[in-house]
Design a protein around this motif. Sequence first.
Motif, PDB file in Angstrom:
ATOM      1  N   ALA A  46      39.372  46.192  54.882  1.00  0.00           N
ATOM      2  CA  ALA A  46      40.500  46.958  54.373  1.00  0.00           C
ATOM      3  C   ALA A  46      41.142  47.714  55.526  1.00  0.00           C
ATOM      4  O   ALA A  46      40.447  48.212  56.408  1.00  0.00           O
ATOM      5  CB  ALA A  46      40.035  47.937  53.297  1.00  0.00           C
ATOM      6  N   PRO A  47      42.458  47.797  55.565  1.00  0.00           N
ATOM      7  CA  PRO A  47      43.148  48.503  56.646  1.00  0.00           C
ATOM      8  C   PRO A  47      42.822  49.994  56.654  1.00  0.00           C
ATOM      9  O   PRO A  47      42.615  50.595  55.606  1.00  0.00           O
ATOM     10  CB  PRO A  47      44.628  48.294  56.336  1.00  0.00           C
ATOM     11  CG  PRO A  47      44.675  47.176  55.368  1.00  0.00           C
ATOM     12  CD  PRO A  47      43.379  47.186  54.625  1.00  0.00           C
ATOM     13  N   ASN A  48      42.814  50.586  57.844  1.00  0.00           N
ATOM     14  CA  ASN A  48      42.627  52.027  57.922  1.00  0.00           C
ATOM     15  C   ASN A  48      43.987  52.706  57.735  1.00  0.00           C
ATOM     16  O   ASN A  48      45.022  52.041  57.598  1.00  0.00           O
ATOM     17  CB  ASN A  48      41.939  52.435  59.229  1.00  0.00           C
ATOM     18  CG  ASN A  48      42.766  52.198  60.458  1.00  0.00           C
ATOM     19  OD1 ASN A  48      44.000  52.279  60.445  1.00  0.00           O
ATOM     20  ND2 ASN A  48      42.102  51.902  61.558  1.00  0.00           N
ATOM     21  N   ALA A  52      47.809  51.089  57.720  1.00  0.00           N
ATOM     22  CA  ALA A  52      48.635  51.225  56.526  1.00  0.00           C
ATOM     23  C   ALA A  52      49.963  51.899  56.867  1.00  0.00           C
ATOM     24  O   ALA A  52      51.024  51.465  56.407  1.00  0.00           O
ATOM     25  CB  ALA A  52      47.892  52.027  55.446  1.00  0.00           C
ATOM     26  N   ALA A  53      49.915  52.947  57.681  1.00  0.00           N
ATOM     27  CA  ALA A  53      51.137  53.655  58.068  1.00  0.00           C
ATOM     28  C   ALA A  53      52.062  52.750  58.861  1.00  0.00           C
ATOM     29  O   ALA A  53      53.276  52.722  58.618  1.00  0.00           O
ATOM     30  CB  ALA A  53      50.795  54.910  58.878  1.00  0.00           C
ATOM     31  N   TRP A  74      47.004  50.497  50.124  1.00  0.00           N
ATOM     32  CA  TRP A  74      45.836  50.373  50.991  1.00  0.00           C
ATOM     33  C   TRP A  74      45.057  51.667  51.139  1.00  0.00           C
ATOM     34  O   TRP A  74      43.847  51.632  51.350  1.00  0.00           O
ATOM     35  CB  TRP A  74      46.249  49.888  52.373  1.00  0.00           C
ATOM     36  CG  TRP A  74      46.737  48.477  52.411  1.00  0.00           C
ATOM     37  CD1 TRP A  74      46.645  47.545  51.419  1.00  0.00           C
ATOM     38  CD2 TRP A  74      47.392  47.834  53.498  1.00  0.00           C
ATOM     39  NE1 TRP A  74      47.206  46.367  51.821  1.00  0.00           N
ATOM     40  CE2 TRP A  74      47.679  46.514  53.112  1.00  0.00           C
ATOM     41  CE3 TRP A  74      47.778  48.248  54.761  1.00  0.00           C
ATOM     42  CZ2 TRP A  74      48.312  45.610  53.939  1.00  0.00           C
ATOM     43  CZ3 TRP A  74      48.412  47.346  55.585  1.00  0.00           C
ATOM     44  CH2 TRP A  74      48.667  46.031  55.172  1.00  0.00           C
ATOM     45  N   VAL A  75      45.744  52.795  51.096  1.00  0.00           N
ATOM     46  CA  VAL A  75      45.096  54.095  51.306  1.00  0.00           C
ATOM     47  C   VAL A  75      45.640  55.098  50.300  1.00  0.00           C
ATOM     48  O   VAL A  75      46.612  54.826  49.597  1.00  0.00           O
ATOM     49  CB  VAL A  75      45.333  54.623  52.748  1.00  0.00           C
ATOM     50  CG1 VAL A  75      44.656  53.725  53.777  1.00  0.00           C
ATOM     51  CG2 VAL A  75      46.797  54.759  53.057  1.00  0.00           C
ATOM     52  N   ALA A  79      46.521  60.122  52.797  1.00  0.00           N
ATOM     53  CA  ALA A  79      46.214  59.418  54.043  1.00  0.00           C
ATOM     54  C   ALA A  79      47.467  58.745  54.595  1.00  0.00           C
ATOM     55  O   ALA A  79      47.718  58.780  55.803  1.00  0.00           O
ATOM     56  CB  ALA A  79      45.104  58.388  53.827  1.00  0.00           C
ATOM     57  N   LEU A  80      48.266  58.137  53.721  1.00  0.00           N
ATOM     58  CA  LEU A  80      49.498  57.491  54.171  1.00  0.00           C
ATOM     59  C   LEU A  80      50.464  58.519  54.741  1.00  0.00           C
ATOM     60  O   LEU A  80      51.099  58.286  55.769  1.00  0.00           O
ATOM     61  CB  LEU A  80      50.155  56.706  53.044  1.00  0.00           C
ATOM     62  CG  LEU A  80      51.380  55.895  53.440  1.00  0.00           C
ATOM     63  CD1 LEU A  80      51.026  54.833  54.472  1.00  0.00           C
ATOM     64  CD2 LEU A  80      52.002  55.242  52.219  1.00  0.00           C
ATOM     65  N   SER A  81      50.558  59.673  54.097  1.00  0.00           N
ATOM     66  CA  SER A  81      51.420  60.740  54.588  1.00  0.00           C
ATOM     67  C   SER A  81      50.968  61.202  55.974  1.00  0.00           C
ATOM     68  O   SER A  81      51.788  61.360  56.888  1.00  0.00           O
ATOM     69  CB  SER A  81      51.406  61.918  53.616  1.00  0.00           C
ATOM     70  OG  SER A  81      52.169  62.980  54.105  1.00  0.00           O
TER      71      SER A  81
END
Length: 116
Positions: A46-48, A52-53, A74-75, A79-81
Amino acid sequence: MFDRVREGWARLLHSPRGQVRSAAGGRAGDGEGAGAGRPGTAGRRAPNLFQAAAAYVSARVEDDQEGIDEAAGWVTPEALSFGTSELACRAVVALARERDESPRTVARALLGLPNG
């Protein structure tokens, strides 16, 4: 920009986890669906949050709604923020170095703000 992020997260938070993943083309890294061949999907991991960003911002630039939705799944929203904020900081620093200007000047120029 942030309105689209909030809307996407609202959809994700109100959808069962399995439906979100199947709508995005499968779990990231499973080698199938829309995520096949995208950065961060090699090796069936899975992407970190940084992957993902990067995928999310790239999809936004290309106006790829499917890619946006996939990367957003993905997150967590937090986490994406954080990942997109870190990406923005690193991009501004890199541009500032390239242009031999201050990060403040570059950031204001990118946003179309007067230099002041």
